[in-house]
Design a protein around this motif. Structure first.
Motif, PDB file in Angstrom:
ATOM      1  N   ASP A 195      62.589  72.292  71.152  1.00  0.00           N
ATOM      2  CA  ASP A 195      62.379  71.469  69.954  1.00  0.00           C
ATOM      3  C   ASP A 195      61.566  70.219  70.285  1.00  0.00           C
ATOM      4  OD1 ASP A 195      63.779  73.271  68.460  1.00  0.00           O
ATOM      5  OD2 ASP A 195      65.671  72.149  68.535  1.00  0.00           O
ATOM      6  N   ALA A 196      61.865  69.598  71.437  1.00  0.00           N
ATOM      7  CA  ALA A 196      61.124  68.394  71.839  1.00  0.00           C
ATOM      8  C   ALA A 196      59.656  68.740  72.098  1.00  0.00           C
ATOM      9  CB  ALA A 196      61.758  67.798  73.092  1.00  0.00           C
ATOM     10  N   ILE A 197      59.412  69.906  72.679  1.00  0.00           N
ATOM     11  CA  ILE A 197      58.015  70.321  72.929  1.00  0.00           C
ATOM     12  C   ILE A 197      57.303  70.568  71.606  1.00  0.00           C
ATOM     13  CG2 ILE A 197      56.533  72.062  74.015  1.00  0.00           C
ATOM     14  CD1 ILE A 197      58.907  72.577  75.999  1.00  0.00           C
ATOM     15  N   ARG A 198      57.991  71.221  70.655  1.00  0.00           N
ATOM     16  CA  ARG A 198      57.370  71.510  69.350  1.00  0.00           C
ATOM     17  C   ARG A 198      56.967  70.225  68.630  1.00  0.00           C
ATOM     18  NH1 ARG A 198      58.049  76.925  67.818  1.00  0.00           N
ATOM     19  NH2 ARG A 198      59.666  77.944  69.033  1.00  0.00           N
ATOM     20  N   GLU A 199      57.816  69.191  68.706  1.00  0.00           N
ATOM     21  CA  GLU A 199      57.511  67.930  68.014  1.00  0.00           C
ATOM     22  C   GLU A 199      56.211  67.325  68.560  1.00  0.00           C
ATOM     23  OE1 GLU A 199      60.365  64.787  68.541  1.00  0.00           O
ATOM     24  OE2 GLU A 199      59.425  63.540  66.988  1.00  0.00           O
ATOM     25  N   LEU A 200      56.051  67.315  69.873  1.00  0.00           N
ATOM     26  CA  LEU A 200      54.836  66.753  70.481  1.00  0.00           C
ATOM     27  C   LEU A 200      53.642  67.673  70.278  1.00  0.00           C
ATOM     28  CD1 LEU A 200      56.474  65.479  73.786  1.00  0.00           C
ATOM     29  CD2 LEU A 200      55.658  64.060  71.888  1.00  0.00           C
ATOM     30  N   HIS A 201      53.895  68.980  70.285  1.00  0.00           N
ATOM     31  CA  HIS A 201      52.824  69.967  70.109  1.00  0.00           C
ATOM     32  C   HIS A 201      52.187  69.824  68.725  1.00  0.00           C
ATOM     33  CE1 HIS A 201      51.207  74.112  69.413  1.00  0.00           C
ATOM     34  NE2 HIS A 201      50.831  73.972  70.667  1.00  0.00           N
ATOM     35  N   ALA A 202      53.009  69.491  67.726  1.00  0.00           N
ATOM     36  CA  ALA A 202      52.503  69.342  66.354  1.00  0.00           C
ATOM     37  C   ALA A 202      51.485  68.205  66.263  1.00  0.00           C
ATOM     38  CB  ALA A 202      53.662  69.096  65.397  1.00  0.00           C
ATOM     39  N   LEU A 203      51.553  67.248  67.185  1.00  0.00           N
ATOM     40  CA  LEU A 203      50.606  66.122  67.206  1.00  0.00           C
ATOM     41  C   LEU A 203      49.444  66.373  68.165  1.00  0.00           C
ATOM     42  CD1 LEU A 203      53.267  64.680  66.081  1.00  0.00           C
ATOM     43  CD2 LEU A 203      52.289  62.616  67.042  1.00  0.00           C
ATOM     44  N   GLY A 204      49.386  67.558  68.748  1.00  0.00           N
ATOM     45  CA  GLY A 204      48.298  67.877  69.680  1.00  0.00           C
ATOM     46  C   GLY A 204      48.463  67.208  71.033  1.00  0.00           C
ATOM     47  N   LEU A 205      49.709  66.857  71.380  1.00  0.00           N
ATOM     48  CA  LEU A 205      49.930  66.105  72.617  1.00  0.00           C
ATOM     49  C   LEU A 205      50.363  66.965  73.798  1.00  0.00           C
ATOM     50  CD1 LEU A 205      51.787  62.977  71.157  1.00  0.00           C
ATOM     51  CD2 LEU A 205      49.419  63.130  71.936  1.00  0.00           C
ATOM     52  N   VAL A 206      50.393  68.288  73.605  1.00  0.00           N
ATOM     53  CA  VAL A 206      50.915  69.151  74.672  1.00  0.00           C
ATOM     54  C   VAL A 206      49.806  70.032  75.245  1.00  0.00           C
ATOM     55  CG1 VAL A 206      52.606  70.928  75.272  1.00  0.00           C
ATOM     56  CG2 VAL A 206      53.207  69.151  73.618  1.00  0.00           C
ATOM     57  N   ASP A 207      49.301  69.640  76.418  1.00  0.00           N
ATOM     58  CA  ASP A 207      48.300  70.470  77.100  1.00  0.00           C
ATOM     59  C   ASP A 207      48.968  71.485  78.022  1.00  0.00           C
ATOM     60  OD1 ASP A 207      46.019  69.046  76.039  1.00  0.00           O
ATOM     61  OD2 ASP A 207      46.594  67.395  77.344  1.00  0.00           O
ATOM     62  N   GLY A 208      50.268  71.341  78.242  1.00  0.00           N
ATOM     63  CA  GLY A 208      51.005  72.251  79.099  1.00  0.00           C
ATOM     64  C   GLY A 208      52.439  71.767  79.219  1.00  0.00           C
ATOM     65  N   VAL A 209      53.241  72.535  79.952  1.00  0.00           N
ATOM     66  CA  VAL A 209      54.669  72.224  80.090  1.00  0.00           C
ATOM     67  C   VAL A 209      55.080  72.434  81.546  1.00  0.00           C
ATOM     68  CG1 VAL A 209      57.011  72.994  79.421  1.00  0.00           C
ATOM     69  CG2 VAL A 209      55.192  72.879  77.696  1.00  0.00           C
ATOM     70  N   THR A 210      55.994  71.579  82.018  1.00  0.00           N
ATOM     71  CA  THR A 210      56.606  71.800  83.339  1.00  0.00           C
ATOM     72  C   THR A 210      58.117  71.767  83.176  1.00  0.00           C
ATOM     73  OG1 THR A 210      56.496  69.423  83.801  1.00  0.00           O
ATOM     74  CG2 THR A 210      54.734  70.789  84.711  1.00  0.00           C
ATOM     75  N   SER A 211      58.789  72.469  84.082  1.00  0.00           N
ATOM     76  CA  SER A 211      60.244  72.326  84.158  1.00  0.00           C
ATOM     77  C   SER A 211      60.623  72.605  85.604  1.00  0.00           C
ATOM     78  CB  SER A 211      60.956  73.282  83.194  1.00  0.00           C
ATOM     79  OG  SER A 211      60.779  74.603  83.625  1.00  0.00           O
TER      80      SER A 211
END
Ligand code: E4P
Length: 217
Positions: A11-27
């Protein structure tokens, strides 16, 4: 500088993704544990809407087992970056998987020499941990700067993925010294939009606007 989000919280990734702020993800294993989710399931969900590299970390300690885990993780989606620790077996795994055309993120990097050897083993990303160096009174940002110099000196195309970012100042410093990517928790990325003078200015504007008695809609 690319922005990766350091979380397994969809959910946290989706919120940032909606603003175009997610170029990738790490965990990493600790974040998977915090999420309470199955690693394969949560990584598949993230890859269903994030186009850029999504790191998924192996948990074996021997090269043969790491390679097998990495191949399984890479089957989840074409944008998986297999994350391996900066150990001798991790470097062997990096070389095998990168030769197969898979993206590899070499993690737990704490020295310029570790970054140099990871680049020579074919790493797509090197993850130097700024915050954890700062925690033991060493200079995490100096490490990012040193790796930038070394990679530029010899034309390595391994991307510097600044990790263990704890503050907005870390983000600014990473951009200034030329990190290719930074990965930060969602709360740090959201804090980038904040400034006390923005809040103060807006409060004054709202007070003065109320006095006009006007409406736009
Ligand atoms: C990302 O790949 C790292 O695992 C992460 O940034 C580590 O951050 P931490 O030191 O705050 O746990």
């Amino acid at each position: 500088m690319k922005f990766f989000v350091d979380t397994a919280d969809g959910d946290a990734i989706r919120e940032l993704h909606a603003l175009g702020l997610v170029d990738g993800v790490t965990s990493h294993p600790s974040l998977i544990q915090t999420s309470g989710r199955d690693i394969l399931e949560v990584t598949r969900e993230i890859c269903s809407f994030v186009e850029g590299p999504v790191s998924a970390e192996v948990v074996a300690l021997t090269a043969d087992e790491m390679i097998a885990e990495g191949r399984k993780l890479a089957e989840i989606a074409p944008n998986i970056a297999v994350k391996v620790p900066l150990t001798w077996d991790g470097l062997k795994t990096c070389k095998v998987l990168s030769d197969e055309g898979k993206m590899v993120n070499v993690t737990l990097c704490f020295s310029a020499n570790q970054a140099l050897i990871a680049a020579k083993a074919g790493a797509t990303f090197i993850s130097p941990f700024i915050g954890r160096l700062d925690d033991i009174n060493m200079d995490g940002m100096e490490l990012i700067s040193d790796i930038r110099t070394i990679y530029d000196n010899y034309g390595f195309d391994t991307q510097i993925l600044a990790a263990s970012i704890r503050t907005v100042n870390h983000v600014t410093q990473c951009a200034l010294v030329g990190a290719d990517v930074m990965t930060a928790p969602p709360n740090v990325i959201k804090s980038l939009a904040s400034h006390p003078l923005t809040d103060k200015g807006l409060e004054q504007f709202m007070k003065d606007w109320a006095k006009t008695g006007q409406k736009i809609l």
